[in-house]
Design a protein around this motif. Structure first.
Motif, PDB file in Angstrom:
ATOM      1  N   ASP A   1     -24.829   0.173  77.443  1.00 36.38           N
ATOM      2  CA  ASP A   1     -25.144  -1.226  77.209  1.00 36.38           C
ATOM      3  C   ASP A   1     -24.286  -1.763  76.059  1.00 36.38           C
ATOM      4  N   PRO A   2     -24.233  -3.097  75.883  1.00 37.72           N
ATOM      5  CA  PRO A   2     -23.321  -3.675  74.894  1.00 37.72           C
ATOM      6  C   PRO A   2     -23.569  -3.193  73.462  1.00 37.72           C
ATOM      7  N   HIS A   3     -24.764  -2.741  73.196  1.00 38.35           N
ATOM      8  CA  HIS A   3     -25.082  -2.310  71.836  1.00 38.35           C
ATOM      9  C   HIS A   3     -25.393  -0.813  71.809  1.00 38.35           C
ATOM     10  N   GLY A   4     -24.804  -0.132  72.789  1.00 36.91           N
ATOM     11  CA  GLY A   4     -25.100   1.287  72.958  1.00 36.91           C
ATOM     12  C   GLY A   4     -24.597   2.163  71.848  1.00 36.91           C
ATOM     13  N   GLU A   5     -23.548   1.740  71.137  1.00 36.09           N
ATOM     14  CA  GLU A   5     -23.018   2.599  70.079  1.00 36.09           C
ATOM     15  C   GLU A   5     -24.049   2.817  68.982  1.00 36.09           C
ATOM     16  N   ASP A   6     -24.707   1.742  68.564  1.00 40.80           N
ATOM     17  CA  ASP A   6     -25.724   1.887  67.525  1.00 40.80           C
ATOM     18  C   ASP A   6     -26.920   2.684  68.035  1.00 40.80           C
ATOM     19  N   ARG A   7     -27.321   2.436  69.296  1.00 39.87           N
ATOM     20  CA  ARG A   7     -28.450   3.198  69.833  1.00 39.87           C
ATOM     21  C   ARG A   7     -28.080   4.675  69.943  1.00 39.87           C
ATOM     22  N   ALA A   8     -26.872   4.981  70.391  1.00 40.93           N
ATOM     23  CA  ALA A   8     -26.431   6.374  70.490  1.00 40.93           C
ATOM     24  C   ALA A   8     -26.396   7.018  69.104  1.00 40.93           C
ATOM     25  N   ALA A   9     -25.949   6.265  68.114  1.00 39.87           N
ATOM     26  CA  ALA A   9     -25.934   6.798  66.746  1.00 39.87           C
ATOM     27  C   ALA A   9     -27.348   7.056  66.258  1.00 39.87           C
ATOM     28  N   ALA A  10     -28.283   6.170  66.610  1.00 37.54           N
ATOM     29  CA  ALA A  10     -29.678   6.359  66.205  1.00 37.54           C
ATOM     30  C   ALA A  10     -30.270   7.612  66.855  1.00 37.54           C
ATOM     31  N   ILE A  11     -29.972   7.819  68.132  1.00 39.45           N
ATOM     32  CA  ILE A  11     -30.476   9.015  68.819  1.00 39.45           C
ATOM     33  C   ILE A  11     -29.879  10.270  68.200  1.00 39.45           C
ATOM     34  N   GLU A  12     -28.627  10.188  67.792  1.00 42.03           N
ATOM     35  CA  GLU A  12     -27.996  11.340  67.138  1.00 42.03           C
ATOM     36  C   GLU A  12     -28.684  11.654  65.815  1.00 42.03           C
ATOM     37  N   VAL A  13     -29.085  10.614  65.077  1.00 43.86           N
ATOM     38  CA  VAL A  13     -29.844  10.827  63.836  1.00 43.86           C
ATOM     39  C   VAL A  13     -31.158  11.533  64.146  1.00 43.86           C
ATOM     40  N   ALA A  14     -31.848  11.081  65.192  1.00 44.31           N
ATOM     41  CA  ALA A  14     -33.115  11.715  65.568  1.00 44.31           C
ATOM     42  C   ALA A  14     -32.894  13.162  66.003  1.00 44.31           C
ATOM     43  N   ASP A  15     -31.802  13.426  66.723  1.00 44.36           N
ATOM     44  CA  ASP A  15     -31.526  14.785  67.194  1.00 44.36           C
ATOM     45  C   ASP A  15     -31.338  15.756  66.030  1.00 44.36           C
ATOM     46  N   ARG A  16     -30.806  15.249  64.916  1.00 41.13           N
ATOM     47  CA  ARG A  16     -30.585  16.117  63.757  1.00 41.13           C
ATOM     48  C   ARG A  16     -31.887  16.691  63.194  1.00 41.13           C
ATOM     49  N   LEU A  17     -32.985  16.028  63.476  1.00 39.17           N
ATOM     50  CA  LEU A  17     -34.277  16.528  62.988  1.00 39.17           C
ATOM     51  C   LEU A  17     -34.732  17.756  63.758  1.00 39.17           C
TER      52      LEU A  17
ATOM     53  N   ALA B   1     -33.996   8.085  44.726  1.00 37.46           N
ATOM     54  CA  ALA B   1     -33.581   6.728  45.103  1.00 37.46           C
ATOM     55  C   ALA B   1     -32.111   6.708  45.506  1.00 37.46           C
ATOM     56  N   ALA B   2     -31.288   7.413  44.755  1.00 32.00           N
ATOM     57  CA  ALA B   2     -29.853   7.448  45.068  1.00 32.00           C
ATOM     58  C   ALA B   2     -29.593   8.141  46.402  1.00 32.00           C
ATOM     59  N   THR B   3     -30.348   9.200  46.690  1.00 29.28           N
ATOM     60  CA  THR B   3     -30.189   9.910  47.965  1.00 29.28           C
ATOM     61  C   THR B   3     -30.572   9.012  49.129  1.00 29.28           C
ATOM     62  N   LEU B   4     -31.666   8.267  48.976  1.00 25.41           N
ATOM     63  CA  LEU B   4     -32.074   7.329  50.022  1.00 25.41           C
ATOM     64  C   LEU B   4     -31.013   6.254  50.237  1.00 25.41           C
ATOM     65  N   ALA B   5     -30.457   5.752  49.151  1.00 27.57           N
ATOM     66  CA  ALA B   5     -29.417   4.725  49.276  1.00 27.57           C
ATOM     67  C   ALA B   5     -28.199   5.270  50.030  1.00 27.57           C
ATOM     68  N   ASP B   6     -27.855   6.518  49.771  1.00 22.42           N
ATOM     69  CA  ASP B   6     -26.718   7.135  50.465  1.00 22.42           C
ATOM     70  C   ASP B   6     -26.988   7.278  51.964  1.00 22.42           C
ATOM     71  N   ARG B   7     -28.250   7.386  52.342  1.00 24.30           N
ATOM     72  CA  ARG B   7     -28.619   7.599  53.740  1.00 24.30           C
ATOM     73  C   ARG B   7     -29.161   6.331  54.394  1.00 24.30           C
ATOM     74  N   ALA B   8     -28.876   5.181  53.795  1.00 21.86           N
ATOM     75  CA  ALA B   8     -29.476   3.926  54.241  1.00 21.86           C
ATOM     76  C   ALA B   8     -29.185   3.631  55.706  1.00 21.86           C
ATOM     77  N   ARG B   9     -27.957   3.833  56.124  1.00 21.56           N
ATOM     78  CA  ARG B   9     -27.597   3.509  57.502  1.00 21.56           C
ATOM     79  C   ARG B   9     -28.379   4.359  58.495  1.00 21.56           C
ATOM     80  N   ASP B  10     -28.470   5.657  58.258  1.00 23.12           N
ATOM     81  CA  ASP B  10     -29.218   6.536  59.154  1.00 23.12           C
ATOM     82  C   ASP B  10     -30.695   6.162  59.188  1.00 23.12           C
ATOM     83  N   LEU B  11     -31.255   5.845  58.030  1.00 19.85           N
ATOM     84  CA  LEU B  11     -32.667   5.460  57.972  1.00 19.85           C
ATOM     85  C   LEU B  11     -32.919   4.190  58.776  1.00 19.85           C
TER      86      LEU B  11
END
Length: 510
Positions: A2-18, A90-100
């Protein structure tokens, strides 16, 4: 794709890392042991994006044991040491902001614009605030109140805190539960909603990666009836903090009472939005739309009941209806999306039920159905404006938790304020007026834990959040929340060095 699939795929990859480890205990991820598999579902598509095994009571026991083991070291750390660790957090969370942000939008369906601009930066700010607050736990100054003794007050941690967070703001609510507790020297076991555990797990991992000792922050992801009740009733847990519906809050209170725990409840809301006849109509209409639709209306402080003085009523309804029609409902990962899906199809059906039942006594001005062209499996529902509902109707009084605004008229100020308070809830409210005396009266007379003037929804780390009446008790955020997670101890020193005190005459005749 889908047109916004890159972000969704990246989000699923973040979830897979768990991986399959939806439990985070003693500093590491691990699978649950209940034997029951559960899936995180993307509410925009209806597809399972992450699978894990739910926690059993044995997992809860393990997490409580880890929190108890970590308590002496963490409670015994200096305020400066706790503060330094939380600044790194706080700094660690800021570094991971995009994934969160990606994970939050994936599991909740909230627009990435909201996750990126509100949920994640708010959580980072809250963490930084409590890093500073950790150094400001103060008691009353020492003094000789009796004349013969010096008294002072200590604020000490309560112990192990068992917290239950909701699904509407998984990351922020995890932060609101965890941060004041650990800043005050407690350790914690958090149970997120099974629907939305991803960012709570990422939050706990960030705490450990930032250097907080293993066991200070633990997460168990299980059902409310099994893992949640076991956590609330656990004899090793000294305090329960719960955010959720008032009905479930009553059950939490029942279970907590058995072991006489300290209790903090942030429950439901039905926020009134009172528009007086001197209000700025444009500001009020925009405020009502934003306040009603934020997070697809899944917000306990959302503007849900607008009371508008008759001279402005028709124009207000027309303005809100026009603005509702301009709201873009769509894919959470599309930058143009204003309103994403509800968290699940069950929640969408619940919202639709409220609206459909109201049709017999009220008018659905706009909305009231699924948007045209929405994905068949997506939990979408249109922004819905309802007028003419009786004050005692279900849609006026019940917590809908969806993109629905009910608008009712009132005649004089007394009636407007009376209607605003005519609800069991008391979490938040707003009043719209250019008159400073009207504004002052509204802040005094509206019974709610937060009253906004000429705005609705803004929160800030420095100020408390919590309700009155059926909306619960206790505060999140701010220095006031530290009072929830500390216990006051009076220490008294004798200054006389006299063996026989004057008050001993009540026991010794001579």
């Amino acid at each position: 794709m889908d047109p916004h699939g890159e972000d969704r795929a990246a989000a699923i990859e973040v979830a897979d890392r768990l991986g399959a480890g939806a439990q985070f205990i003693a500093g590491r991820a691990r699978p649950g042991t209940s034997g029951r598999e559960h899936a995180v579902v993307d509410p925009a598509t209806g597809e399972a994006v992450h699978r894990f095994t739910l926690a059993s009571p044995a997992d809860v026991d393990l997490a409580v044991d880890a929190a108890r083991a970590a308590l002496p070291q963490w409670a015994g750390a200096t305020p400066a040491e706790r503060s330094e660790a939380m600044h790194r957090f706080a700094a660690t969370l800021a570094d991971r902001a995009r994934d969160l942000a990606l994970a939050e939008s994936l599991q909740c369906g909230k627009p990435l614009r909201l996750s990126t601009g509100f949920d994640v930066p708010g959580t980072v700010d809250n963490t930084a605030f409590f890093a500073g607050a950790a150094r400001h736990l103060q008691g009353q100054a020492a003094a000789e109140y009796s004349g013969d003794h010096t008294s002072y007050v200590r604020r000490e941690p309560v112990g192990v805190v068992g917290s239950i967070a909701p699904w509407n703001y998984p990351l922020q609510m995890a932060a609101w539960k965890v941060l004041p507790a650990i800043a005050a020297g407690n350790t914690i076991v958090l149970k997120p909603a099974e629907l939305t555990p991803l960012t709570s797990l990422m939050f706990a991992a960030a705490a450990t990666d930032a250097g907080l000792p293993p066991g200070v922050v633990n997460v168990v992801t299980g059902s409310g009836r099994e893992a949640g009740e076991h956590l609330v009733g656990h004899p090793g847990v000294a305090m329960t903090s719960f955010t959720g519906s008032t009905a479930v809050g009553r059950r939490v209170a029942e279970v907590a009472l058995r072991t006489v725990k300290r209790l903090h409840l942030e429950l439901g809301g039905k926020a009134p939005f009172v528009v007086f006849d001197d209000a700025d109509l444009t500001a009020a209409a925009h405020g009502a739309v934003a306040g009603a639709l934020i997070n697809t209306g899944q917000d306990c402080t959302a503007a849900t009941r607008a009371y508008v003085q008759r001279p402005l009523y028709d124009d207000f309804v027309a303005a809100v209806a026009e603005l509702f029609g301009r709201v873009t409902v769509g894919d959470p990962f599309d930058p143009a999306t204003d309103l994403g899906p509800l968290v699940s199809t069950a929640q969408a059906e619940r919202v639709a039920g409220f609206v459909d039942r109201a049709r017999s006594c009220a008018t659905v001005v706009t909305g009231g159905k699924r948007p045209p062209g929405s994905a068949p499996a997506g939990a979408y529902y249109q922004p819905t404006l309802v007028t003419g509902a009786p004050q005692d109707s279900e849609i006026t009084q019940g917590e809908i938790f969806g993109p629905v605004l009910v608008v009712l008229p009132f005649d004089d100020d007394d009636e407007g304020l009376r209607l605003a308070n005519d609800t069991p809830y008391g979490l938040a409210a707003s009043a719209w007026t250019r008159d400073v005396f009207r504004a002052g009266r509204a802040t005094r007379e509206i019974s709610a834990g937060c009253v906004w003037i000429n705005d609705h929804i803004p929160i800030i780390s420095e100020m408390p959040h919590g309700g009155f009446r059926a909306s619960g008790f206790g505060k999140d955020m701010s220095a006031y929340s530290m009072e929830e997670y500390t216990q006051v101890k009076h220490v008294m020193y004798d200054n006389t060095a006299v063996a026989k005190k004057d008050w001993h005459r009540t026991i010794f005749a001579d």
